[in-house]
Write a protein that holds these residues in place. Structure first.
Motif, PDB file in Angstrom:
ATOM      1  N   THR A 107       1.001  -1.297  -0.113  1.00 43.07           N
ATOM      2  CA  THR A 107       0.129  -0.031   0.002  1.00 43.07           C
ATOM      3  C   THR A 107       0.811   1.080  -0.044  1.00 43.07           C
ATOM      4  N   ASN A 117      -1.872  -0.727  -4.383  1.00 45.77           N
ATOM      5  CA  ASN A 117      -2.334  -1.983  -3.648  1.00 45.77           C
ATOM      6  C   ASN A 117      -1.611  -3.266  -3.702  1.00 45.77           C
ATOM      7  N   MET A 135      -3.432  -6.627  -3.773  1.00 47.51           N
ATOM      8  CA  MET A 135      -4.837  -6.720  -2.886  1.00 47.51           C
ATOM      9  C   MET A 135      -5.847  -6.833  -4.185  1.00 47.51           C
ATOM     10  N   ALA A 139     -10.583  -4.405  -2.779  1.00 48.31           N
ATOM     11  CA  ALA A 139      -9.836  -3.854  -1.739  1.00 48.31           C
ATOM     12  C   ALA A 139      -9.550  -2.421  -1.787  1.00 48.31           C
ATOM     13  N   TYR A 168     -11.576   4.116   4.349  1.00 51.83           N
ATOM     14  CA  TYR A 168     -11.985   2.681   4.501  1.00 51.83           C
ATOM     15  C   TYR A 168     -12.084   2.015   5.884  1.00 51.83           C
ATOM     16  N   ASP A 170     -12.597  -1.529   5.523  1.00 52.76           N
ATOM     17  CA  ASP A 170     -12.447  -3.040   5.267  1.00 52.76           C
ATOM     18  C   ASP A 170     -11.228  -3.542   5.843  1.00 52.76           C
ATOM     19  N   TRP A 172      -8.140  -6.999   5.379  1.00 54.34           N
ATOM     20  CA  TRP A 172      -7.986  -8.061   4.257  1.00 54.34           C
ATOM     21  C   TRP A 172      -6.603  -8.637   4.966  1.00 54.34           C
ATOM     22  N   TRP A 181      -5.366 -13.328  -1.082  1.00 53.00           N
ATOM     23  CA  TRP A 181      -6.142 -12.269  -0.241  1.00 53.00           C
ATOM     24  C   TRP A 181      -7.421 -12.931   0.174  1.00 53.00           C
ATOM     25  N   GLN A 183     -11.174 -11.158   2.354  1.00 51.54           N
ATOM     26  CA  GLN A 183     -11.457 -10.132   3.173  1.00 51.54           C
ATOM     27  C   GLN A 183     -11.872 -10.718   4.529  1.00 51.54           C
ATOM     28  N   ASN A 186     -15.022  -6.227   8.959  1.00 51.33           N
ATOM     29  CA  ASN A 186     -14.766  -4.817   8.671  1.00 51.33           C
ATOM     30  C   ASN A 186     -14.539  -4.376   9.960  1.00 51.33           C
TER      31      ASN A 186
END
Length: 779
Positions: A107, A117, A135, A139, A168, A170, A172, A181, A183, A186
């Motif tokens: 990132t 990502n 990602m 993502a 965000y 979320d 991962w 990856w 998810q 959250n």
């Protein structure tokens, strides 16, 4: 990284919130130490991780506003930096991770329009980068997210795409083994970026951060459980609301510090305890307040490191080390023990332990005989070593002594005293240094003695009950004139003979028949025994003696003048012992060679006499008592008296004996003991009784005035009584307490009246009382 310029009102609001935020100032253990600075441009928004005993810093934003891709290695042992292969893609506010010997960067952003990502893996052994799976599409590229590692999985949560628009929540997960990856649930808190976090065990943590569109700053703190994939809010971060803080974990402790709000930067640091869910302060970073160090951090063993950051103007390249004292040594048992006791020392925070005793376990049990320092070399998972030590103080035991070890008579008491300590606990429950015991049989008594150091030791003694003492005299009691004999007493352990000797045996050579007595004692037990030693007269020529015997006595007849002897009873010795019951004749043939002669003698047996002495008694010191003897003949007492009844006044316990001899010369002996004790004469102030009235009317009751002494008038040594009439005339006086007043003067009877008296008395113990008062004469 972009900062939004907020109006003055918003700045003022958050400045007030910062100043008013309550927190406690509780400093825990830990120290900061500055290390070698990064030999490159100062930066903020960098990424970092550690592999083994080496730390790594790369990327970030320099003071020219450019994103960097350089990558540096810091070696803990030598405190030196080495530049490694550049990260393939420059970035700011990326996240750094490490799993085993691999490092990862993911990132971040390159500029205001380019966000990443991607995921890059660095191999420490080859110093090469290789790209892993990006990602997933859902993502979204992002920066300023929070990342942590649990096991072989990487986690990325929160962040933004544009600080004024897209944030965000979320989360991962990247799996190292499958390079895929997935998810996860959250983040449950308010949407944000600029947060910080770390992992402890199988739990991930996220706290602080900001949502700039509404100028919101946070100090909440959240836990994610890998096993349940759920978020739980924990105790709020105790520092001020902030963003761009730095976070790392050591052991079961998490650390968050630095960061800022609008226009404000901090250098405070806080520690979170996973066990208690509580926050406490640790020493402040001893350098400039700063922010945006958030991802430029790594941990090696029990030490955390932060590098870079900025304060709104200066870009830093300094490296700071925080030692959390995660490696520790503890004395689990007492640190001060007594000789013979044990304690336990344990070390924690490492994977290997090497003790000065040779042990390799995390804890050791020790039983030192002297005060001893123990050291341990602790090796942590990253290869770091620490040498720790702890001292166990050893105190000496007390040395108790109980005295006396004794023998007493049944019913008697003895005082046992212990020394050698500060406090005592006897087996009978007493805590005094001395106890009085009176056992009915042989008994043991133990006492636990405690000294000033608290060490204890137990001592035991025995008290033996001598039920009785039986006096016995043995030895020859028949002597010829001029001979000696040993008289031996037994039955006890102390002796008092009538001769004054105190040994168990005495040698006597009486010139004539003599009686001997002994008082045998064991403790306070005593008994008496007596014996009469009879002395035979010297022999005459031919047969000696021509004698008279008392009934029951024996005698020795000795023949002289030859070498061989034949008595009429068949005996062939020069002497024979006879004990005739009545008058009989004895003859002997004395011979030398073939020549002989005969001699004879007649032994007359006369009646025996017996004497009885009476009686054993106890008197008080200073008093007299009467002793008597009964029997026939004359009397001879050991004190020289010759009467059958005598008065004695010994000053200490004394054995008296008396010998009676009848007209035929037969004798007998007996003894009597006078025990002398100190009188209990009380107190004359209260024990001297003077009546306040009497009635001399010849009715047989209270006809005379009698002064009495409760403890007995024998206790009175000196005495004086005077009685006066109302005109002060002395009408009666005496120096004998036994004298009574009959209410008369010169034979004249007084009429009823009130008289005054003066009385003075002194006891044998020397106590004196003077009493004055009135006496009423009644009719």
């Amino acid at each position: 990284m972009f900062y939004i310029k907020l109006n003055f009102k918003i700045f003022f609001l958050f400045a007030v919130l910062f100043l008013l935020h309550p927190y406690s100032i509780i400093f825990s253990q830990g120290t900061w130490t500055q290390k070698a600075s990064l030999p490159a441009q100062g930066r903020r928004g960098s990424s970092g991780f550690s592999i083994g005993n080496k730390g790594y810093i790369g990327c970030g934003l320099n003071n020219s506003g450019s994103a960097m891709s350089d990558f540096w290695e810091w070696y803990q042992s030598s405190n030196t930096w080495t530049q490694m292969a550049n990260i393939p893609t420059a970035r700011i506010d990326g996240i750094g991770f490490s799993i085993s010997t691999k490092g990862y960067i993911s990132t971040g952003y390159l500029n205001g329009s380019t966000y990443h990502n991607d995921l890059w893996e660095w191999d420490q052994s080859t110093n090469t980068w290789s790209q892993k799976a990006n990602m997933p599409a859902g993502a979204n590229s992002r920066a300023t997210g929070v990342g942590f590692v649990i096991g072989t999985n990487i986690y990325i949560v929160t962040g933004y795409y544009n600080p004024s628009v897209s944030y965000y929540s979320d989360m991962w997960e990247w799996n190292q083994a499958t390079n895929t990856w997935t998810q996860k649930t959250n983040f449950s808190g308010t949407i944000r970026a600029y947060a910080t976090g770390f992992s402890i065990g199988t739990k991930g943590y996220l706290g602080t951060g900001a949502y700039l569109p509404s100028s919101s700053f946070y100090n909440d703190f959240w836990e994610w459980d890998q096993s349940t994939n759920t978020w739980t809010q924990k105790a709020n971060f105790s520092g001020s609301q902030r963003f761009e803080a730095v976070g790392f974990s050591i052991g079961n402790k998490g650390f968050i510090g630095t960061g800022g709000t609008i226009g404000t930067y901090t250098n405070d640091f806080w520690q979170w305890d996973q066990t208690t869910n509580t926050w406490s302060t640790i020493p402040t970073l001893p350098s400039s307040a700063r922010a945006d160090v958030d991802r430029g951090t790594f941990v090696i063993c029990s030490k955390g490191y932060i590098c870079g950051g900025w304060d709104g103007g200066t870009y830093f390249n300094d490296l700071w080390e925080y030692s959390s004292n995660n490696v520790s040594i503890n004395i689990n048992g007492p640190s001060t023990i007594c000789i013979g006791s044990s304690s336990t020392i344990s070390a924690s925070g490492g994977i290997n332990y090497s003790w000065s005793t040779g042990a390799t376990t995390s804890s050791i049990s020790i039983t030192p005989s002297t005060t001893t320092a123990y050291s341990v070399t602790v090796t942590e998972s990253g290869g770091c070593t620490s040498i720790l030590s702890a001292t166990v103080t050893v105190n000496a035991l007390p040395t108790p002594t109980i005295s006396p070890s004794t023998t007493i008579c049944s019913g008697d008491a003895v005082t046992l005293t212990v020394t050698g300590g500060n406090s005592y606990s006897w087996s009978n429950g007493s805590s005094a240094s001395s106890i009085v015991v009176s056992p009915t049989s042989t008994s043991s008594y133990s006492v636990t003695v405690t000294n000033a150091s608290g060490c204890t030791k137990t001592a035991t003694t025995f008290v033996t009950v001598n039920n009785s003492v039986s006096a016995l005299i043995t030895g020859n009691n028949l002597l010829c004139s001029g001979d000696s004999t040993a008289l031996i007493a037994s039955g006890g352990n102390s002796f008092l003979w009538s001769t004054g000797a105190t040994t168990s045996s005495i040698i006597v050579s009486p010139a004539n028949n003599t009686g001997y007595a002994v008082l045998v004692s064991s403790g306070s037990c005593s008994d008496t025994a007596s014996v009469l030693v009879t002395v035979s007269p010297p022999p005459n020529a031919i047969i000696s003696p021509n004698t008279t015997l008392c009934a029951g006595e024996n005698s020795t007849l000795t023949a002289w003048g030859g070498g061989n002897y034949l008595w009429s009873n068949g005996t062939t010795t020069a002497s024979i012992i006879i004990a005739p019951a009545s008058t009989v004749s004895y003859s002997v043939i004395v011979s030398i060679g073939s020549c002989s002669d005969t001699a004879s003698t007649t032994i007359t047996v006369v009646p025996q006499t017996t004497v009885n002495a009476c009686c054993n008694t106890t008197i008080t010191s200073g008093n007299t008592t009467t002793l008597s003897a009964s029997g026939s003949g004359t009397y001879s007492w050991s004190n020289g008296a010759t009467a059958s009844i005598i008065t004695v006044s010994p000053t200490s316990t004394t054995v008296y004996y008396v010998i009676t001899t009848n007209s035929w010369g037969c004798s007998d002996v007996d003894t009597v003991i006078v025990f002398v004790v100190e009188p209990d004469c009380g107190n004359p102030e209260k024990d001297l009784f003077i009546p306040n009235a009497f009635s001399p009317n010849n009715d047989g009751e209270n006809d005379v005035l009698v002064i009495s002494y409760i403890k007995g008038i024998s206790c009175i040594k000196n005495y004086y009584l005077a009685i006066f009439n109302r005109w002060g005339e002395n009408i009666f006086e005496t120096e004998k307490i036994s004298d009574a007043w009959d209410g008369k003067l010169n034979g004249k009877v007084f009429d009823p009246a009130v008289f005054t008296y003066y009385c003075k008395a002194t006891t044998l113990a020397g106590q004196e009382a003077i009493k004055k008062g009135n006496i009423t004469l009644l009719r």
